[in-house]
Enzyme design. Structure first.
Site, short mmCIF file in Angstrom:
data_model
loop_
_atom_site.label_atom_id
_atom_site.label_comp_id
_atom_site.label_asym_id
_atom_site.label_seq_id
_atom_site.Cartn_x
_atom_site.Cartn_y
_atom_site.Cartn_z
CD GLN A 99 -2.94 0.73 2.45
OE1 GLN A 99 -2.53 0.14 3.45
NE2 GLN A 99 -4.12 1.28 2.39
CB VAL A 101 -1.15 6.41 -0.64
CG1 VAL A 101 -1.84 7.49 0.16
CG2 VAL A 101 -0.28 7.03 -1.73
CG HIS A 105 -5.45 2.89 -2.63
ND1 HIS A 105 -4.70 2.99 -1.47
CD2 HIS A 105 -4.65 2.29 -3.54
CE1 HIS A 105 -3.50 2.50 -1.69
NE2 HIS A 105 -3.45 2.06 -2.93
CG HIS A 107 -5.28 -0.87 -7.12
ND1 HIS A 107 -4.30 -0.07 -7.64
CD2 HIS A 107 -4.94 -1.09 -5.82
CE1 HIS A 107 -3.40 0.19 -6.71
NE2 HIS A 107 -3.78 -0.42 -5.59
#
Length: 148
Positions: A99, A101, A105, A107
């Site tokens: 990860q 960041v 999130h 994808h």
């Protein structure tokens, strides 16, 4: 298991994009989520869908926010396939490992037959025995029961 809130999101790149403080190639916006093109895509059209509320991992996101996040993921997967004439899509979430960041999130990657990706990005194996598989299943099931 209760989510671990992370109140200090001021320095988070994805929070800054969601607030409009940082540039992002935004493809979808709603009150709970924002989606934008990945700046280092596997293939053109590779998008990231992020909750506006800062959460480092899927387990950190409040349960009430999971449905809106994945509704947006579903919408975006269909849109990416339609817009780019893709044969399908790859949808994935990393929790901590890989990860880049530390903000949850998802994808959404357009896929085409023969595009070079082979299943998952890591080698797959087998359990050494049926007993090892059962012991692993039992450990996970017990952890699930303890988390409820």
């Amino acid at each position: 298991m209760s989510p671990r809130p992370r109140p200090d999101a001021a320095g988070c790149l994805f929070c800054r994009i969601a607030r409009g403080e940082e540039r992002g190639a935004i493809v979808l916006e709603s009150a709970p989520v924002v989606a934008f093109l990945d700046h280092r895509p596997l293939f053109p059209g590779h998008c990231l869908v992020v909750p506006r509320e800062h959460a480092e991992t899927l387990g950190d996101l409040p349960v009430s926010r999971i449905g809106p996040l994945f509704a947006a993921v579903s919408l975006l997967a269909r849109a990416v396939e339609a817009a780019l004439g893709a044969d399908g899509s790859f949808v994935a979430v990393n929790n901590r490992v890989s990860q880049s960041v530390p903000h949850l999130h998802v994808h959404v990657v357009p896929r085409r037959r023969g595009d070079g990706l082979r299943g998952f990005f890591w080698p797959r194996g087998r359990y050494a025995s049926a007993q090892e598989m059962e012991a692993t299943r039992r450990r996970i099931a017990d952890a699930v029961a303890g988390a409820r």
